[in-house]
Design an enzyme around this catalytic site. Structure first.
Site, short mmCIF file in Angstrom:
data_model
loop_
_atom_site.label_atom_id
_atom_site.label_comp_id
_atom_site.label_asym_id
_atom_site.label_seq_id
_atom_site.Cartn_x
_atom_site.Cartn_y
_atom_site.Cartn_z
N HIS A 57 0.69 -1.18 0.08
CA HIS A 57 -0.16 -0.05 -0.06
C HIS A 57 0.90 1.15 0.06
CE1 HIS A 57 -4.10 -1.46 0.72
NE2 HIS A 57 -3.48 -2.52 0.97
N TYR A 186 -9.17 5.28 7.92
CA TYR A 186 -9.30 5.53 9.15
C TYR A 186 -10.14 6.72 9.44
CZ TYR A 186 -4.88 3.27 10.33
OH TYR A 186 -3.92 2.11 10.68
N PRO A 277 -3.77 0.19 18.99
CA PRO A 277 -3.64 -0.29 17.78
C PRO A 277 -3.55 0.70 16.61
CG PRO A 277 -5.66 -1.05 18.60
CD PRO A 277 -5.05 -0.46 19.76
N LYS A 281 1.41 -0.27 15.06
CA LYS A 281 2.97 -0.58 15.44
C LYS A 281 3.46 -1.76 16.07
CE LYS A 281 4.45 3.14 13.64
NZ LYS A 281 4.55 2.52 12.18
N TYR A 369 4.27 6.40 10.08
CA TYR A 369 3.29 5.20 9.86
C TYR A 369 4.31 3.97 9.09
CZ TYR A 369 -0.90 2.70 8.91
OH TYR A 369 -1.78 1.90 8.82
#
Ligand code: DHB
Length: 375
Positions: A57, A186, A277, A281, A369
Site C-alpha cells: 500500500h 481511518y 492499535p 505499530k 506510519y
C-alpha cells in the site's frame, strides 16, 4: 524472529511457545508491516510468500466531516510504503523457517518462572508434555507478551511502569467480503472511530470504536454492519458485506516498562510495551526490539563485548517511545473521546484538516506510519 537472526549468526537457542502451533498460526492479530519489517523478512530469507501474497500500500485515507483524504507515503517518505500481511502469516513463515534450521522450537511449552537472572546461567522453568522441566542458558529473551512470566520474574522495584488507559476498545471483524476501498480508511465520526482494512482480495478486516467493557454478545453481525455503514458511509460508496469469519474485542492501552532488561533477561515486544492499535505499530516494534537484541547478542558471542547488551534497553526505548507517542497521537486524533466534549471535537477536526492540507504535517504522519529509519 530473534531465534532466526541468532541462527544466521551461528548462535543456538531454544524457543518455548506456550500455545500450540495450530493456535498461533490461526489467531487473527494485526496486519500492517512497516517497510523495515518487510525488508528484514526478505533479508533473512523469509520474504518469499510475503512478496507473493502481501498487499503493498502506497497510502492510507483519513475520513472526517464527510470527506476522504489520501496520505501518499512514497512521495512523502522518499519511496517507503507498507504491506498488509496478517501477523499470523508472519508467524507461519517464521515457524517454517525455524523448523528448516532443525534447531529446537517447542510448542505447548509454558514458562512457569525464570530463576537466577543475576547469575551467569539463568534458568527457565517450564511445563511440557505433562512434566516440569528446567532450561539453563546464557541469556533469556522475554518475548512472552504482556501476561508472560518474564516481566513478572524481575524483582520488585527494578522495573518502572508507565501507563495510559483509554475510555474505549475496538470491536474487530474479519469478513468474507472483498475490500470496499483500495486503501485502509481511518474514519473519525461523531459516532466514534471506524477502520476499514483488508487481508486479501476477498477478505475485509474492519474495526469499530466501542465501550471499554463492551460485551461481544451485544454486537450481532447486523448491528456491526449497520454501525460500520453509518461511520464509514459516503455518497456513491458501498460497504461490501459478507459472512463474518471472526469477531473480537481489543483493549486499548499504552504501557512501557523501563528498563527493558535485568541481569540476563531482556524483554522484547509486548512483554515490555503495549501501544493502542491505531498506529499499527505493535508487531513492528517487537521486530525492531529483537533486531537490536540480536545485534547485541551477536557481538557478545563474537568478541565478549558486553556494551551492546548493556545498551539494549536505552537503544530500544528510543523507538518504543516514538511509537508510543505516534500511537497515542493517532488514537487521540481519531476517537470520540470520553464525554464527547465539543472542544475536543473541534481540536480533533483542526488537527485532521492540518494533516490533510499541509505536506509537512502529512509527512510527519507518513514517516511514522511507514516506520522511521532512525530514531
Ligand atoms: C489493521 C490494524 C490496525 O491496528 C491498524 O491501525 C491498521 C490495520 C489491520 O488489522 O488490518
Amino acid at each position: 524472529m530473534l531465534a532466526h537472526l541468532l541462527h544466521l549468526e551461528g548462535i543456538d537457542s531454544v524457543v518455548l511457545e506456550a500455545r500450540s502451533r495450530e493456535y498461533v498460526e490461526h489467531r487473527v492479530r494485526a496486519g500492517v508491516l512497516e517497510q523495515g519489517t518487510v525488508d528484514l523478512l526478505r533479508e533473512i530469507g523469509l520474504g518469499e510468500r510475503l512478496d507473493r501474497e502481501g498487499l503493498v500500500h502506497d497510502g492510507i485515507e483519513l475520513q472526517f466531516a464527510g470527506e476522504r483524504h489520501r496520505i501518499d507515503f512514497p512521495s512523502l517518505t522518499g519511496g517507503r510504503r507498507i504491506t498488509v500481511y496478517g501477523q499470523q502469516e508472519v508467524v507461519k513463515d517464521l515457524i517454517a523457517g525455524r523448523l528448516q534450521t532443525g534447531r529446537p522450537l517447542l510448542f505447548e511449552a509454558e514458562a512457569v518462572a525464570l530463576d537466577e537472572l543475576e547469575g551467569d546461567a539463568p534458568a527457565i522453568r517450564f511445563r511440557h508434555d505433562g512434566e516440569e522441566r528446567e532450561l539453563r542458558c546464557d541469556l533469556i529473551a522475554g518475548c512472552d507478551g504482556s501476561h508472560g512470566v518474564s516481566r513478572e520474574s524481575v524483582p520488585a522495584g527494578v522495573l518502572r511502569p508507565f501507563e495510559r488507559e483509554y475510555p474505549f476498545a475496538w470491536l474487530g471483524i474479519l469478513a468474507a467480503a472483498p475490500p470496499s476501498n483500495e486503501e485502509l480508511i481511518y474514519a473519525y465520526s461523531e459516532r466514534g472511530f471506524a477502520l476499514h482494512s483488508m487481508r486479501s482480495p476477498t477478505v475485509t478486516r474492519l474495526y469499530l470504536q466501542v465501550e471499554p467493557d463492551e460485551d461481544l454478545d451485544e454486537w450481532p453481525d447486523d448491528r456491526a454492519w449497520n454501525e460500520l455503514e453509518r461511520r464509514l458511509g459516503m455518497e456513491g460508496w458501498t460497504l461490501n458485506t459478507g459472512e463474518v469469519l471472526e469477531k473480537g474485542i481489543t483493549g486499548m492501552r499504552s504501557f512501557v516498562v523501563e528498563p527493558m532488561q535485568h541481569g540476563r533477561v531482556f524483554l522484547a515486544g509486548d512483554a515490555a510495551h503495549i501501544v493502542p492499535p491505531t498506529g499499527a505499530k505493535g508487531m513492528n516494534l517487537a521486530v525492531a526490539d529483537v533486531r537490536v537484541l540480536a545485534d547485541a547478542i551477536g557481538a557478545w558471542y563474537r568478541s565478549g563485548d558486553e556494551s551492546g547488551l548493556d545498551r539494549y534497553s536505552d537503544v530500544a526505548l528510543r523507538r518504543v517511545w516514538r511509537a508510543e507517542h505516534f500511537s497515542w497521537w493517532m488514537t487521540s486524533m481519531l476517537h470520540r473521546l470520553g464525554g464527547g466534549d465539543p472542544f475536543d471535537a473541534k481540536l480533533q477536526l483542526a488537527q485532521l484538516r492540518y494533516v490533510c492540507s499541509s505536506d509537512k504535517a502529512a509527512a510527519s504522519l507518513a514517516e511514522n506510519y511507514v516506520g522511521l529509519e532512525t530514531v
